[in-house]
Design a protein around this motif. Structure first.
Motif, PDB file in Angstrom:
ATOM      1  N   UNK A   1       0.650  -1.313  -0.069  1.00 14.56           N
ATOM      2  CA  UNK A   1      -0.009   0.057   0.122  1.00 14.56           C
ATOM      3  C   UNK A   1       1.028   1.400   0.063  1.00 14.56           C
ATOM      4  N   UNK A   2       2.384   1.057   0.279  1.00 18.05           N
ATOM      5  CA  UNK A   2       3.044   2.174   0.163  1.00 18.05           C
ATOM      6  C   UNK A   2       3.484   2.848  -1.214  1.00 18.05           C
ATOM      7  N   UNK A   3       3.142   1.915  -2.338  1.00 12.11           N
ATOM      8  CA  UNK A   3       3.427   2.283  -3.766  1.00 12.11           C
ATOM      9  C   UNK A   3       2.474   3.428  -4.022  1.00 12.11           C
ATOM     10  N   UNK A   4       3.050   4.347  -4.507  1.00 17.02           N
ATOM     11  CA  UNK A   4       2.540   5.652  -4.935  1.00 17.02           C
ATOM     12  C   UNK A   4       2.474   5.545  -6.680  1.00 17.02           C
ATOM     13  N   UNK A   5       3.289   4.907  -7.296  1.00 14.72           N
ATOM     14  CA  UNK A   5       3.212   4.888  -8.662  1.00 14.72           C
ATOM     15  C   UNK A   5       4.072   3.793  -9.166  1.00 14.72           C
ATOM     16  N   UNK A   6       3.786   3.004 -10.116  1.00 18.03           N
ATOM     17  CA  UNK A   6       4.662   2.328 -10.943  1.00 18.03           C
ATOM     18  C   UNK A   6       5.035   3.290 -12.248  1.00 18.03           C
ATOM     19  N   UNK A   7       6.490   3.434 -12.036  1.00 18.19           N
ATOM     20  CA  UNK A   7       7.020   4.370 -12.934  1.00 18.19           C
ATOM     21  C   UNK A   7       7.262   3.641 -14.041  1.00 18.19           C
ATOM     22  N   UNK A   8       7.928   2.721 -14.317  1.00 13.65           N
ATOM     23  CA  UNK A   8       8.266   1.877 -15.370  1.00 13.65           C
ATOM     24  C   UNK A   8       8.420   0.515 -15.519  1.00 13.65           C
ATOM     25  N   UNK A   9       7.811  -0.206 -16.494  1.00 12.44           N
ATOM     26  CA  UNK A   9       7.832  -1.644 -16.583  1.00 12.44           C
ATOM     27  C   UNK A   9       8.770  -1.954 -17.869  1.00 12.44           C
ATOM     28  N   UNK A  10       9.823  -2.622 -17.595  1.00 17.99           N
ATOM     29  CA  UNK A  10      10.644  -3.172 -18.581  1.00 17.99           C
ATOM     30  C   UNK A  10      10.354  -4.686 -18.597  1.00 17.99           C
ATOM     31  N   UNK A  11      10.208  -4.953 -19.973  1.00 22.90           N
ATOM     32  CA  UNK A  11       9.991  -6.459 -20.322  1.00 22.90           C
ATOM     33  C   UNK A  11      10.540  -6.999 -21.181  1.00 22.90           C
ATOM     34  N   UNK A  12      11.137  -8.283 -21.042  1.00 22.73           N
ATOM     35  CA  UNK A  12      12.144  -8.647 -22.189  1.00 22.73           C
ATOM     36  C   UNK A  12      11.064  -9.984 -22.703  1.00 22.73           C
ATOM     37  N   UNK A  13      11.231 -10.514 -23.888  1.00 19.00           N
ATOM     38  CA  UNK A  13      10.506 -11.543 -24.317  1.00 19.00           C
ATOM     39  C   UNK A  13      11.493 -12.425 -25.159  1.00 19.00           C
ATOM     40  N   UNK A  14      11.971 -13.714 -25.013  1.00 18.51           N
ATOM     41  CA  UNK A  14      12.745 -14.616 -25.355  1.00 18.51           C
ATOM     42  C   UNK A  14      11.866 -14.886 -26.906  1.00 18.51           C
ATOM     43  N   UNK A  15      12.308 -14.591 -28.075  1.00 19.39           N
ATOM     44  CA  UNK A  15      11.445 -14.366 -29.056  1.00 19.39           C
ATOM     45  C   UNK A  15      11.934 -15.347 -30.436  1.00 19.39           C
ATOM     46  N   UNK A  16      11.283 -16.195 -31.175  1.00 20.47           N
ATOM     47  CA  UNK A  16      11.444 -17.002 -32.114  1.00 20.47           C
ATOM     48  C   UNK A  16      11.661 -15.623 -33.167  1.00 20.47           C
ATOM     49  N   UNK A  17      12.820 -16.016 -34.277  1.00 22.41           N
ATOM     50  CA  UNK A  17      13.018 -15.062 -35.073  1.00 22.41           C
ATOM     51  C   UNK A  17      12.072 -14.210 -35.768  1.00 22.41           C
ATOM     52  N   UNK A  18      10.974 -14.746 -36.173  1.00 20.49           N
ATOM     53  CA  UNK A  18       9.702 -13.822 -36.588  1.00 20.49           C
ATOM     54  C   UNK A  18       8.688 -13.294 -35.901  1.00 20.49           C
ATOM     55  N   UNK A  19       8.987 -13.486 -34.496  1.00 19.06           N
ATOM     56  CA  UNK A  19       7.854 -13.121 -33.505  1.00 19.06           C
ATOM     57  C   UNK A  19       8.074 -11.745 -33.390  1.00 19.06           C
ATOM     58  N   UNK A  20       6.815 -10.929 -33.466  1.00 19.61           N
ATOM     59  CA  UNK A  20       6.995  -9.535 -33.254  1.00 19.61           C
ATOM     60  C   UNK A  20       5.732  -8.978 -32.199  1.00 19.61           C
ATOM     61  N   UNK A  21       5.230  -9.928 -31.578  1.00 18.71           N
ATOM     62  CA  UNK A  21       4.152  -9.468 -30.619  1.00 18.71           C
ATOM     63  C   UNK A  21       4.506  -9.125 -29.159  1.00 18.71           C
ATOM     64  N   UNK A  22       5.868  -8.813 -28.891  1.00 23.05           N
ATOM     65  CA  UNK A  22       6.365  -8.582 -27.477  1.00 23.05           C
ATOM     66  C   UNK A  22       5.513  -7.664 -26.826  1.00 23.05           C
ATOM     67  N   UNK A  23       4.787  -6.540 -27.406  1.00 28.96           N
ATOM     68  CA  UNK A  23       4.170  -5.681 -26.548  1.00 28.96           C
ATOM     69  C   UNK A  23       2.782  -6.235 -26.084  1.00 28.96           C
ATOM     70  N   UNK A  24       2.383  -7.172 -26.718  1.00 24.85           N
ATOM     71  CA  UNK A  24       0.810  -7.894 -26.231  1.00 24.85           C
ATOM     72  C   UNK A  24       1.442  -8.848 -25.169  1.00 24.85           C
ATOM     73  N   UNK A  25       2.514  -9.471 -25.408  1.00 27.09           N
ATOM     74  CA  UNK A  25       2.902 -10.523 -24.197  1.00 27.09           C
ATOM     75  C   UNK A  25       3.213  -9.585 -22.867  1.00 27.09           C
ATOM     76  N   UNK A  26       3.985  -8.479 -22.842  1.00 26.68           N
ATOM     77  CA  UNK A  26       4.115  -7.661 -21.940  1.00 26.68           C
ATOM     78  C   UNK A  26       2.871  -7.054 -21.205  1.00 26.68           C
TER      79      UNK A  26
END
Length: 155
Positions: free
Chosen positions: A86-111
């Motif tokens: 409850x002390x969280x005031x704001x999630x400032x940033x999320x960084x997501x990494x997706x181990x991707x097949x060579x032709x996969x471009x859907x990283x935003x939907x995964x994160x």
């Protein structure tokens, strides 16, 4: 139980124990009003439920659920440093990494799995900036990894 953990319970989720580091680092560090988590893998009960590349061995839908698990693990790491979510005031940033097949471009939907969970649990405080990056491989052959930067109330 904190309001954040009550909201998790309403969603049928529980905060897991802090995942043990797999190398020489700590799960989270507080610097003034900010908490920075290390990258959190989708570890459940001490192991990865699935490994491989998204778009090959792992479906995008499954990877999105794994990103949610990463976010839960990140919240557990934050709690280990501040004691009460409850002390969280704001999630400032999320960084997501997706181990991707060579032709996969859907990283935003995964994160989105992580981002949507943070929004449901924290409301306005869960709205954040974000990066979603495709990579060749992640530690332990995990499909997804997520880290958080969170602003918290002064100690």
């Amino acid at each position: 139980m904190s309001a954040v953990e009550s909201k998790l319970a309403e969603l049928g989720l529980t905060l897991p124990p802090v995942a043990a580091p797999v190398a020489a680092y700590v799960p989270a560090v507080r610097a003034g009003e900010f908490v920075f988590t290390s990258g959190q893998l989708p570890v459940v009960g001490g192991k990865l439920p699935v490994t491989g590349k998204v778009g090959a061995e792992v479906s995008p839908e499954e990877a999105k659920e794994l990103a949610q698990t990463c976010a839960l693990n990140a919240l557990a790491a934050v709690k280990s440093v501040i004691g009460d979510l409850d002390l969280i005031e704001q999630v400032v940033k999320v960084v997501g990494f997706v181990a991707s097949a060579a032709d996969f471009t859907g990283q935003p939907a995964v994160i989105n799995g992580a981002s949507e969970l943070l929004g449901r649990v924290l409301g306005e405080a869960g709205v954040h900036a974000r990066s979603a990056v495709g990579v060749a491989v992640l530690p332990l052959d995990a499909p997804v990894e997520v880290e958080l930067q969170v602003r918290v109330k002064a100690a």
